[in-house]
Design an enzyme around this catalytic site. Structure first.
Site, PDB file in Angstrom:
ATOM      1  N   GLU A 129       0.823  -1.209   0.000  1.00 44.99           N
ATOM      2  CA  GLU A 129       0.000   0.000   0.000  1.00 44.99           C
ATOM      3  C   GLU A 129       0.855   1.256   0.000  1.00 44.99           C
ATOM      4  O   GLU A 129       0.502   2.259  -0.637  1.00 44.99           O
ATOM      5  CB  GLU A 129      -0.940  -0.040   1.196  1.00 44.99           C
ATOM      6  CG  GLU A 129      -1.975  -1.145   1.060  1.00 44.99           C
ATOM      7  CD  GLU A 129      -2.824  -1.344   2.297  1.00 44.99           C
ATOM      8  OE1 GLU A 129      -4.051  -1.336   2.182  1.00 44.99           O
ATOM      9  OE2 GLU A 129      -2.244  -1.497   3.394  1.00 44.99           O
ATOM     10  N   GLU A 149      -3.366  -9.898   3.694  1.00 39.17           N
ATOM     11  CA  GLU A 149      -4.018  -9.769   4.998  1.00 39.17           C
ATOM     12  C   GLU A 149      -5.096 -10.820   5.253  1.00 39.17           C
ATOM     13  O   GLU A 149      -5.302 -11.233   6.399  1.00 39.17           O
ATOM     14  CB  GLU A 149      -4.631  -8.367   5.151  1.00 39.17           C
ATOM     15  CG  GLU A 149      -3.645  -7.280   5.543  1.00 39.17           C
ATOM     16  CD  GLU A 149      -2.935  -6.656   4.366  1.00 39.17           C
ATOM     17  OE1 GLU A 149      -2.331  -5.584   4.537  1.00 39.17           O
ATOM     18  OE2 GLU A 149      -2.971  -7.249   3.259  1.00 39.17           O
TER      19      GLU A 149
END
Length: 278
Positions: A129, A149
């Site tokens: 990210e 995740e």
């Protein structure tokens, strides 16, 4: 980070800010034993380094990691062992850890200079990210990138679910996010997630070479263009057109505009004033 002059090298607990050339800033995340995870120290020092890079006159900023990882994402000890600086409970984690992470990534996106991610190794979770927040992503040929995740019952909330589909398309974003994929450099390039692949030894020279190209361009024009591209991504066509016109109007008859026009008419290279002037 140490309180020194803006254009000087800085060394903190989690990263360094150096200047490989006078107008190129380089942030290196240095907690290699922890795979450069997003500690509170790293987030604070990165925020300070963004400010210092612009104030120091950088024409471009490069972000990279030390060791096996670019950045392996969240510092999971905050979730499993807690930290008194954050407090307890999901809302404390959201407000005192996750929100500051997202905020510094937003700052990377809105920085008025180009930001280049030199992905030297694993760029997973928040590391992916962070790289998505950058304007360019150069990746070493052995590196892996992605947001895994879901493998630990979590969600990529600091940019991937909001932005990855804009780079690779909805279908591929869903595949990579929902499967928690560790994407190879070649696949990332094929689908537009990264800008270029380089052998590990060539990664930093390539990032510096890209950064030097911005010396030939008007820094305010680059800043306005970066802003316009970002804002137009969420706008309808008519609004996007007006954003572009307003960005251009901000440049017309300014010192950079006048120098660029004069250089064109005189058939010479322009000598643009630094972004920090005027």
């Amino acid at each position: 980070m140490a309180a020194v002059d803006d254009a000087d090298a800085r060394s903190g607990k989690a990263l360094t800010l150096t200047w490989p050339q006078a107008d190129i800033a380089l942030v290196t995340m240095t907690r290699e034993r922890e795979l450069n995870t997003l500690s509170l120290e790293l987030i604070s020092e990165l925020d300070a380094a963004l400010t210092a890079s612009v104030a120091g006159g950088a024409r471009a900023l490069i972000i990279t990691g030390q060791g096996r990882a670019f950045c392996a994402g969240a510092h999971l000890h905050y979730f499993t062992q807690g930290d008194p600086r954050i407090g307890e409970g999901s809302f404390a984690l959201r407000d005192r850890y996750l929100h500051p992470v997202a905020a510094v990534f937003d700052r990377i996106e809105t920085l008025p200079i180009p930001v280049i991610a030199a992905i030297n190794g694993f760029a997973l979770g928040g590391g992916c990210e962070m790289s998505i927040a950058c304007d360019f992503r150069l990746i070493a040929d052995h590196a892996r990138i992605g947001v895994p995740e879901v493998r630990i019952g979590a969600l990529a909330g600091a940019g991937a679910v909001q932005k990855m589909h804009r780079l690779v398309g909805r279908g591929k974003a869903l595949e990579w996010i929902l499967l928690g994929s560790h994407v190879t450099a070649a696949e990332a390039l094929a689908h537009g997630l990264v800008t270029a692949i380089h052998p590990a030894a060539d990664l930093m020279p390539a990032a510096i070479e890209l950064a030097t190209r911005f010396r030939l361009l008007g820094p305010r024009a680059v800043a306005q263009s970066k802003m316009a591209v970002r804002l137009c991504g969420d706008a309808d066509l008519a609004t996007a057109r007006n954003i572009g016109l307003e960005a251009l109007a901000m440049l017309i008859d300014g010192p950079e505009w006048r120098e660029g026009m004069a250089a064109f008419m005189e058939k010479r290279a322009p000598r643009f004033p630094p972004l920090s002037q005027g």
